[in-house]
Design a protein around this motif. Structure first.
Motif, short mmCIF file in Angstrom:
data_model
loop_
_atom_site.label_atom_id
_atom_site.label_comp_id
_atom_site.label_asym_id
_atom_site.label_seq_id
_atom_site.Cartn_x
_atom_site.Cartn_y
_atom_site.Cartn_z
N ALA A 250 -13.58 5.18 2.82
CA ALA A 250 -13.11 6.55 2.58
C ALA A 250 -11.76 6.80 3.25
CB ALA A 250 -14.15 7.56 3.09
N ALA A 251 -11.61 6.27 4.47
CA ALA A 251 -10.35 6.45 5.20
C ALA A 251 -9.20 5.71 4.53
CB ALA A 251 -10.52 5.97 6.64
N LEU A 252 -9.52 4.59 3.89
CA LEU A 252 -8.48 3.78 3.25
C LEU A 252 -8.17 4.25 1.82
CD1 LEU A 252 -9.62 0.22 4.39
CD2 LEU A 252 -7.60 1.47 5.17
N SER A 253 -9.02 5.07 1.23
CA SER A 253 -8.83 5.48 -0.16
C SER A 253 -7.47 6.12 -0.44
CB SER A 253 -9.95 6.43 -0.58
OG SER A 253 -11.18 5.75 -0.65
N PRO A 254 -6.90 6.93 0.48
CA PRO A 254 -5.59 7.54 0.17
C PRO A 254 -4.46 6.55 -0.07
CG PRO A 254 -6.68 8.74 1.94
CD PRO A 254 -7.49 7.50 1.71
N VAL A 255 -4.60 5.31 0.40
CA VAL A 255 -3.53 4.33 0.15
C VAL A 255 -3.74 3.61 -1.18
CG1 VAL A 255 -3.27 3.99 2.62
CG2 VAL A 255 -4.64 2.36 1.31
N LEU A 256 -4.86 3.88 -1.85
CA LEU A 256 -5.16 3.18 -3.09
C LEU A 256 -4.09 3.36 -4.18
CD1 LEU A 256 -9.02 3.51 -3.68
CD2 LEU A 256 -7.69 1.41 -3.42
N PRO A 257 -3.58 4.59 -4.41
CA PRO A 257 -2.60 4.74 -5.50
C PRO A 257 -1.43 3.79 -5.38
CG PRO A 257 -3.37 6.89 -4.81
CD PRO A 257 -3.93 5.90 -3.82
N ALA A 258 -0.84 3.70 -4.18
CA ALA A 258 0.31 2.80 -4.01
C ALA A 258 -0.10 1.34 -4.15
CB ALA A 258 0.95 3.03 -2.63
N LEU A 259 -1.24 0.99 -3.56
CA LEU A 259 -1.71 -0.40 -3.62
C LEU A 259 -2.00 -0.81 -5.06
CD1 LEU A 259 -2.68 -2.97 -2.19
CD2 LEU A 259 -4.93 -1.89 -1.97
N LEU A 260 -2.71 0.06 -5.80
CA LEU A 260 -3.07 -0.28 -7.18
C LEU A 260 -1.84 -0.33 -8.08
CD1 LEU A 260 -6.33 1.84 -7.59
CD2 LEU A 260 -6.15 -0.64 -7.34
N LEU A 261 -0.90 0.57 -7.84
CA LEU A 261 0.32 0.57 -8.66
C LEU A 261 1.08 -0.74 -8.49
CD1 LEU A 261 1.98 2.41 -10.56
CD2 LEU A 261 3.31 3.09 -8.55
N VAL A 262 1.18 -1.22 -7.25
CA VAL A 262 1.87 -2.49 -7.00
C VAL A 262 1.12 -3.64 -7.67
CG1 VAL A 262 2.49 -4.15 -5.21
CG2 VAL A 262 2.96 -1.71 -4.88
N ARG A 263 -0.20 -3.65 -7.56
CA ARG A 263 -0.99 -4.72 -8.17
C ARG A 263 -0.83 -4.72 -9.69
NH1 ARG A 263 -6.86 -4.44 -5.10
NH2 ARG A 263 -6.19 -5.35 -3.10
N MET A 264 -0.87 -3.54 -10.29
CA MET A 264 -0.72 -3.44 -11.75
C MET A 264 0.65 -3.92 -12.18
SD MET A 264 -2.51 0.25 -12.38
CE MET A 264 -4.23 0.53 -11.96
N GLY A 265 1.68 -3.50 -11.44
CA GLY A 265 3.02 -3.93 -11.76
C GLY A 265 3.19 -5.43 -11.65
N ARG A 266 2.59 -6.01 -10.61
CA ARG A 266 2.67 -7.46 -10.44
C ARG A 266 2.00 -8.18 -11.61
NH1 ARG A 266 -0.51 -8.29 -6.15
NH2 ARG A 266 1.12 -7.67 -4.70
N THR A 267 0.82 -7.68 -12.02
CA THR A 267 0.12 -8.30 -13.14
C THR A 267 0.95 -8.22 -14.42
OG1 THR A 267 -2.06 -7.79 -12.21
CG2 THR A 267 -1.97 -8.22 -14.57
N ALA A 268 1.51 -7.03 -14.69
CA ALA A 268 2.33 -6.86 -15.89
C ALA A 268 3.53 -7.79 -15.86
CB ALA A 268 2.78 -5.41 -16.01
#
Length: 308
Positions: A250-268
Motif C-alpha cells: 500500500a505504501a509503495l502503490s503511489p509510485v506505481l504510475p511512474a514505474l508502470l509507465l517506464v515499463r510500458m515504454g520500455r516494452t513498446a
C-alpha cells in the motif's frame, strides 16, 4: 455427437462500469471464431449473468454457441469478481481436450484455433498468446497498454511466469488436476501458480493472436474501470500476503504510475512496432495509471472479500 477437441469459454467482461452488462462486443468475438481457418472441432461456451442487454439477438445470430446462464451470480457495482465465477462455470461445462479462455472484446486471428492446436502438441499445461490492439485511437492504445502491453507481439516464445485469461488455453486434464483452486472462481494468477507449483509449465506463443476490440470506449468509463480493477487486483493478492507486506505494498502503490509507465515504454521500444502509438497514448495513460494505483492502494488498506 463428436466431442470437441477444443472448448472456448468466452467471458462477458466489459461490464465493470455498467449498471447492466451488454453483449455489444460479444458478437464480434463470436464472428471471429466463426471464421477460423483449418480449425479443429470446437465448442463455444458463454457463461453469463441473468440480464445481459442485447444477448437475445446474439443468441439468434449464433445458434450453435452454448449460452450458460448463471442466475445465482450477482454482479456488484464496480466489481469484476463475478467474471471469475462465470469463467469457472464455463470451464466446468467444457468437454474438449483443450480449454481456451477469451474475453468478449477479443477478436481472434483467423488462425487462432489452428495455432492453439499446434502449440499444444508439446507437453506444456498452458499456452498463453499474444494480444494486439485492434482500435487505432489514443485512448484505446492507452487502455491496451494498461491491460495487455506485455503481450504485444513479438511476445518472447517459451516458458513464462504469466499468461492472460483473455487469451490462454489449457490441457483440460492439467486444469482438472488443480480444480480445487478454481472450482468456485477462476483467477489466472492463482491457477497458474498452482500449475507451476506442481511442476507443470506455461508458455507464450506469438502465433496465438487475438485483438482487443473495444470500440466506443470513453475516458470516464476507462478511469472507473482502472480504479475497480486495481482494487480487485489487490483483493486477489491479499490471500498471498502477510499483514506487513499488505501495508508495504500500500505504501509503495503511489509510485506505481511512474514505474508502470517506464515499463510500458520500455516494452513498446523493445518490441519495435508501436512506440509512436505508445507516445501518443501517454496523456491518457497517466490518469489511467493513477486510477489503478488509487484502486490498488484502497484494496490493500480496506480489503474486501472477493465476491461472486
Amino acid at each position: 455427437m463428436v466431442s470437441p477437441v477444443l472448448s472456448i469459454v468466452v467471458g462477458i467482461v466489459s461490464d465493470t462500469t455498467e449498471a447492466v452488462p451488454r453483449a455489444h462486443l460479444l458478437a464480434e468475438c463470436l464472428e471471429g471464431l466463426a471464421q477460423q481457418i483449418d480449425a479443429p472441432t470446437f465448442e463455444i461456451i458463454v457463461p453469463h449473468l441473468k440480464h445481459v442487454e442485447g444477448l437475445e439477438a446474439v443468441k439468434a445470430r449464433f445458434p450453435d454457441v452454448r449460452f450458460l446462464p448463471a442466475p445465482d451470480v450477482v454482479a456488484h457495482p464496480g466489481g469484476r469478481e463475478h467474471h471469475d465465477v462465470l469463467r469457472a462455470r464455463g470451464l466446468a461445462a467444457a468437454q474438449g481436450e483443450l480449454v481456451g479462455l477469451l474475453e468478449d472484446h477479443a477478436r481472434p486471428d483467423p488462425r487462432w484455433a489452428a495455432s492453439v492446436i499446434d502449440a499444444h502438441r508439446l507437453t506444456h499445461a498452458a499456452v498463453g498468446g499474444a494480444i494486439e490492439n485492434g482500435v487505432d485511437r489514443a485512448l484505446n492504445w492507452a487502455v491496451y497498454y494498461c491491460d495487455f502491453g506485455r503481450y504485444q507481439n513479438p511476445v518472447p516464445a517459451g516458458e513464462t511466469p504469466f499468461a492472460s485469461d483473455a487469451n490462454t488455453t489449457y490441457k483440460r486434464a492439467e486444469l482438472e488436476s488443480v480444480r480445487s483452486v478454481w472450482d468456485d472462481a477462476f483467477r489466472e494468477v492463482v491457477v497458474n501458480d498452482a500449475l507451476k507449483s506442481s511442476g507443470r509449465t506455461i508458455v507464450l506463443d506469438p502465433k496465438v493472436i487475438v485483438y482487443q476490440n473495444r470500440g466506443g470506449l470513453t475516458l470516464g468509463a476507462a478511469l472507473h474501470e482502472r480504479f475497480s480493477w486495481g482494487r480487485s487486483y489487490a483483493a486477489t493478492r491479499l490471500a498471498l500476503l502477510t499483514t506487513p507486506k499488505r501495508f508495504a505494498y500500500a505504501a509503495l502503490s503511489p509510485v506505481l504510475p511512474a514505474l508502470l509507465l517506464v515499463r510500458m515504454g520500455r516494452t513498446a521500444w523493445v518490441r519495435k512496432r508501436h512506440f509512436a502509438d505508445f507516445v501518443r497514448s501517454v496523456p491518457f495513460l497517466i490518469p489511467l495509471l493513477i486510477g489503478w494505483s488509487l484502486g490498488e492502494t484502497i484494496g490493500y488498506l480496506a480489503p474486501q472479500r472477493l465476491r461472486g
